[in-house]
Design a protein around this motif. Structure first.
Motif: not given
Ligand SMILES: [Mn+2]
Length: 399
Positions: A92-93, A196, A8, A163, A57
């Motif tokens: 997911n980003h 995440h 992240d 993640h 991410d």
């Protein structure tokens, strides 16, 4: 053997809500995610780690800016040209494909595909390591993928990278490769490197199942120093965690309680003294007035004003900045018994998840990322406090 568990980085984070700050401050804050990432690479090189895991991410979006793309390319090159194997997965980003990166896979740079797969590595000292993981190719993964992670191999240090988030009883939230802790523990891996959730957390000690958190806090809900874990592994596979902070600054809610009478002429000194007594490093601050009933409406108005808040900054230690204010009141709304009953009933029916979902339907539709935020108990609590305060200013109140 030692490796770094990093997740992240969120390069390109927009740091919304700070537009009132002077340009140079805004620039510094925006650059902080890159600075944090650079500190991590510096650490990897200085300590000659065996490999680096980047668990999703790394970018804040699937369309990173040229500046972030170029930055990541250079930093990955610093690692790989020094023969430090680096394992990257998309989250997911930054759901992307290998072809979307400016940098190509090579002998030292490995990028996980959408399907769960395992990559093997032998460290310079001869330890066998198996690293399993996957990448996002869209922003949600509804399936629990843990059954696709292979069983642990004996004699090998088995790492799972993932993640995602723990399965909850609310299925609408289980959209980030949901898993249960038992499933991960039962894999008998030596280490699960999770990404995440931005809060650093050890979900299990033995075996280690760990969220490293993000590299740099991005808003007031991401307080405390952020960074990565260096994992030291002995020859008999005992792993110890060493947290290394990379944040350029921390976020902190600084409570203010006013004891003396507050006038405009002593306001700045009152605030600054209380803040400086409570911060220990460069801090982006929300001042949270605990007893705003002692302040005149004019002073509350002043303390809500960005120009006023920005004016405090030059007095603060460590080049800290006040970026927002909030107000709580200890005063009670004075109501007759019957009115109080209606008031309580109204409170209970208004501040429900369903009622708020209905009110914010349009926002949620337009900005899907806001859904988690709007549904968080923290946010609902804040909304409630703010509403109470607004009402108190309209009713007669007693201390
Ligand atoms: Mn994520």
């Amino acid at each position: 053997m030692k490796f770094l568990h990093v997740a992240d980085a969120h390069l390109d984070s927009p740091f919304l809500g700070l537009s009132f700050l002077p340009d140079n401050e805004k620039e510094k804050i925006k650059r902080s995610t890159q600075v944090a990432f650079t500190k991590m690479v510096d650490y990897a090189l200085a300590n000659q780690v065996d490999f680096v895991l980047l668990v999703g991410d790394t970018f804040d979006s699937p369309n990173p800016t040229p500046s972030s793309q170029t930055f990541l390319m250079k930093q990955l090159d610093r690692l790989t040209s020094n023969q430090i194997p680096t394992y990257l997965s998309f989250g997911n980003h930054d759901y992307m494909t290998k072809q979307d990166l400016l940098v190509k896979e090579n002998e030292y740079l490995h990028i996980f595909d959408q399907e769960v797969s395992t990559l093997n590595l032998t460290t310079k000292a001869g330890m066998q390591v198996a690293i399993t993981g996957f990448s996002y190719e869209q922003n949600h993964i509804l399936d629990d993928l843990t059954s696709q992670y292979p069983n642990a191999v004996a004699g090998v240090y088995n790492i799972g990278t993932l993640h995602g988030s723990l399965k909850t009883t609310n299925d609408t939230q289980n959209v980030y490769a949901p898993f249960t802790l038992a499933e991960l523990v039962n894999k008998n891996y030596q280490y699960f490197a999770l990404g995440h959730i931005h809060k650093r957390e050890v979900l299990s000690e033995n075996p280690l199942v760990v969220y490293s958190g993000n590299l740099q806090g991005r808003n007031i809900n991401e307080a405390t120093p952020k960074g990565f874990y260096e994992v030291n592994v002995s020859e008999d596979f005992q792993s110890t965690l060493n947290f290394v902070s990379t944040s350029e600054f921390v976020w902190q809610i600084v409570p203010l309680t006013f004891v003396n009478e507050v006038t405009k002429s002593n306001l700045v000194a009152e605030i600054v003294d209380q803040i400086n007594a409570q911060i220990e490093q460069t801090t982006l601050i929300e001042v949270a007035v605990q007893n705003s009933e002692v302040l005149s409406p004019e002073i509350v108005e002043l303390m809500r004003d960005h120009d006023f808040l920005t004016g405090l900054n030059k007095e603060l230690n460590y080049h800290s900045l006040v970026v927002r204010s909030s107000f709580k009141s200890q005063a009670k709304i004075v109501l007759s018994k019957t009115d109080q009953q209606f008031f309580d009933e109204a409170t209970d029916s208004v501040f429900t998840n369903d009622a708020l979902a209905e009110l914010t339907k349009n926002i949620q539709k337009k900005y899907p990322f806001a859904v988690d935020y709007l549904n968080s108990p923290d946010y609902i609590e804040k909304l409630k406090t703010q509403t109470e305060l607004n009402l108190k200013q309209r009713f007669e109140v007693e201390d």
